[in-house]
Design an enzyme around this catalytic site. Structure first.
Site, mmCIF file in Angstrom:
data_model
loop_
_atom_site.group_PDB
_atom_site.id
_atom_site.type_symbol
_atom_site.label_atom_id
_atom_site.label_comp_id
_atom_site.label_asym_id
_atom_site.label_seq_id
_atom_site.Cartn_x
_atom_site.Cartn_y
_atom_site.Cartn_z
ATOM 1 N N ASP A 175 0.835 -1.198 0.000
ATOM 2 C CA ASP A 175 0.000 0.000 0.000
ATOM 3 C C ASP A 175 0.873 1.253 0.000
ATOM 4 O OD1 ASP A 175 -2.355 1.753 0.737
ATOM 5 O OD2 ASP A 175 -3.274 -0.209 1.019
ATOM 6 N N HIS A 234 -3.747 5.740 3.510
ATOM 7 C CA HIS A 234 -4.520 4.556 3.164
ATOM 8 C C HIS A 234 -3.938 3.284 3.761
ATOM 9 C CE1 HIS A 234 -5.881 1.369 0.282
ATOM 10 N NE2 HIS A 234 -6.963 2.103 0.194
ATOM 11 N N ASN A 336 -13.960 -0.194 -7.295
ATOM 12 C CA ASN A 336 -15.004 0.732 -6.860
ATOM 13 C C ASN A 336 -15.718 1.430 -8.015
ATOM 14 O OD1 ASN A 336 -14.133 0.175 -4.260
ATOM 15 N ND2 ASN A 336 -12.855 1.982 -4.136
ATOM 16 N N SER A 413 -11.434 -1.234 -0.913
ATOM 17 C CA SER A 413 -10.159 -1.178 -0.195
ATOM 18 C C SER A 413 -10.334 -1.477 1.286
ATOM 19 C CB SER A 413 -9.534 0.212 -0.341
ATOM 20 O OG SER A 413 -8.977 0.400 -1.603
#
Length: 630
Positions: A175, A234, A336, A413
């Site tokens: 990430d 994130h 998404n 996520s």
């Protein structure tokens, strides 16, 4: 790369698509012999408006390609036609070679460049070194209840803790890196920064041993965006969902509170490159990456809450295959874009667990991708609803790191780390589980979507208590068939075979339109057809049933020249339950039933192994399989 379309969701977007020419034309008898047709090199399409200076080339194994000068022959003509100077940058852990042009190529120029390289005859594939970016508009930080753990339409996490808490399991979070957080630090192990672009990394260098998230913010006009974007933090949010410190009277709980997280930084300002991500996957699982120290804590689970449009690509798949071959389960976000996940990578890569997002109403979240590629659904949140986001750890800095905090985010996520955390609980309980067995048990441990799902949510909503019950917890065993896709109506879904032509369509199906066909060549061949699953410990009996039809050209009435063995693999031991052969030739399907009661409480793989000798074919047809319990 363009930012994801769903405003307010967490998504990493990349959009190159590649086209593959594959062999597989039918021959007499309905099968194409191995090696009959050559596979053309894979050339990945470019994205409109995107420009690339770097490309990943997968060379064929040959003496000519063993040297840099030899490999240069593949791109020499292409470079001349485009008027660019090209150099090799490095060899990826996947085996591919990263090359770089001295100016960016876009549109038709980039496509022509790659096509000319493929035409050299020296390569297996060519693709752009795609860049992936995060788009996020998080809510203000606040404390709140974790409905995703405990609510009616949540994942029922607390019951799973009665079985395991993740002790002894390491999860790699690939990430943006990680920031210091008192509710997370105790569960964080040393990671690595794979961002090779020193400017984007914001730490003054390229790759190094510091996985600190320096912030992925950008100013207006940067990264192809008209407006500025704040840092997302994130990776810290994802890590908190997996393994936030629990029972410390502070903040939030993690799905696997005693697991450890290895932060792996691949995304920074303006995103990160495919070549960096591929190396990070292999390193995380304990593989070798040139010039990088070995991972002292190889991950049993990898979480990748990133993705974008396009087919998987050879580089992604090679990296994932490398991780899975080392026993590492790879969990990914479905995307998404409110579209079919089959068009998004790495959700459409093989051997991954693809996770869609559910909302507090028990329905598919409005932004979530869907379809046959999705394996299961987990809470991903809906921040339009009060308290409907996924609460986890973050940093409060708008650009560079500041203090620790909490915030509600939404996205696939957020759904993926719920499942990665559950996979860690499973490995903590039964360390011998293979990635295929983890995936199979995750699918079996779901329940129907409380709010329904008509577009494709995998096997349903992940239920942690039910899943752990399959591994010996206290939950009653599920009723019905433990095998997924039992009639092969979804082709190869949930099954593994060493031959693509095992999965067939036609009138030979007993029910529906599809079936499995093994052998039938009239030459020495061997076919394997496997599915992994867990037999609940609380059952009194278990049995495997299937329908078998045998057609044979053998004329003997006494010799079993061609055989089909039904085997169970458990704990590294293979046991043959029954053997059928050309002597069992039948005009129609015959039901067979075998006892599996000896495997209660075990994770097993059932295997159909067809072996044919050098002459006169025998064809084994399988349909309508089942593993039932009582």
């Amino acid at each position: 790369m363009s930012l994801a379309a769903a405003v307010g969701t967490l998504a990493f977007a990349s959009s190159p698509v590649f086209a593959t020419t594959e062999a597989g034309d039918a021959v007499a008898g309905g099968r194409a012999a191995a090696g009959q047709n050559a596979t053309a090199p894979t050339v990945q399409d470019v994205t409109a408006g995107e420009a690339y200076t770097k490309f990943i080339v997968d060379y064929k194994e040959s003496a000519a390609n063993a040297t840099a000068n030899g490999r240069a022959n593949a791109w020499g003509k292409a470079a001349k036609e485009q008027g660019v100077a090209v150099k090799e940058v490095r060899t990826l852990a996947t085996g591919g070679t990263l090359i770089e042009a001295d100016r960016a190529l876009s549109g038709q120029a980039a496509e022509d460049f790659m096509t000319e390289i493929a035409a050299s005859g020296s390569v297996e594939s060519v693709e752009p070194d795609a860049r992936m970016t995060v788009a996020l508009t998080p809510n203000d930080p606040r404390f709140g209840e974790q409905w995703d753990f405990t609510a009616t339409n949540g994942m029922r996490i607390p019951g799973a803790w009665d079985v395991a808490t993740g002790a002894g399991v390491t999860v790699a979070v690939i990430d943006t890196g990680i920031t210091a957080h008192a509710d997370l630090d105790a569960n964080v192990l040393p990671g690595y920064d794979f961002v090779s672009d020193a400017t984007a990394a914001r730490d003054g260098n390229g790759r190094d041993a510091n996985a600190q998230d320096q912030g992925d913010w950008y100013a207006a006009g940067e990264c192809g965006q008209a407006t500025a974007g704040n840092s997302s933090w994130h990776g810290t949010h994802v890590a908190g969902t997996i393994a936030a410190v629990t029972g410390n009277a502070t903040g939030v709980a993690g799905v696997a509170p005693n697991a450890k997280v290895v932060p792996v930084r691949v995304l920074a300002k303006c995103g990160g490159s495919l070549s960096d991500i591929a190396d990070a996957i292999i390193w995380s699982a304990g593989g070798t990456v040139a010039g990088i120290p070995a991972n002292a804590n190889p991950a049993k689970v990898i979480n990748m809450s990133l993705g974008g449009s396009g087919a998987c690509g050879s580089t992604y798949q090679a990296a994932i295959d490398s991780a899975v071959s080392r026993g590492t389960t790879v969990v990914v976000a479905a995307g998404n874009s409110n579209q079919d996940a089959s068009g998004f990578r790495p959700a459409n890569c093989g051997s991954v667990v693809s996770v869609a997002a559910g909302n507090p109403s028990g329905s598919l979240s409005y932004y979530s991708n869907f379809g046959a590629t999705v394996d299961l659904t987990a809470p991903g949140g809906d921040t339009r609803v009060a308290g409907g986001g996924i609460l986890s750890t973050i940093n409060t800095g708008t650009t560079t790191p500041a203090s620790a905090g909490y915030a509600n985010y939404q996205g696939t996520s957020m759904a993926a780390p719920h499942v990665a955390g559950l996979a860690a609980l499973m490995k903590s309980k039964t360390s011998s589980l293979t990635p295929a067995q983890v995936e199979s048990t995750l699918k079996q441990g779901t329940r129907a979507m409380p709010g329904g799902c008509t577009t494709g949510c995998g096997t349903g909503l992940s239920d942690a208590t039910k899943t752990m019950g399959l591994l010996g917890g206290t939950t009653p065993p599920p009723s019905g068939n433990l095998l997924l896709n039992p009639g092969f109506e979804e082709g190869a879904v949930s099954w593994t075979s060493d031959h693509a032509d095992t999965f067939e369509t036609g009138t030979n199906a007993r029910t529906g339109t599809r079936f499995a066909g093994l052998n039938g060549w009239g030459q020495a061949t061997s076919y394997k057809l496997d599915q992994a699953f867990a037999v609940p410990s609380a059952v009194s009996a278990a049995s495997l049933s299937f329908y078998l039809k045998v057609q044979s050209d053998e004329t003997t009435a006494s010799s079993a020249y061609d055989t089909l063995k039904v085997q169970v693999i458990s704990g590294g031991t293979t046991t043959t339950l029954a053997t059928y052969s050309n002597l069992n030739e039948s005009t129609g399907y015959v039901q067979k039933q075998l006892d599996l009661s000896a495997y209660k409480g075990q994770s097993v793989t059932v295997r159909f192994l067809g072996v044919e000798d050098s002459s006169l074919s025998t064809y084994f047809f399988l349909d309508d399989t089942a593993v039932s319990t009582s």
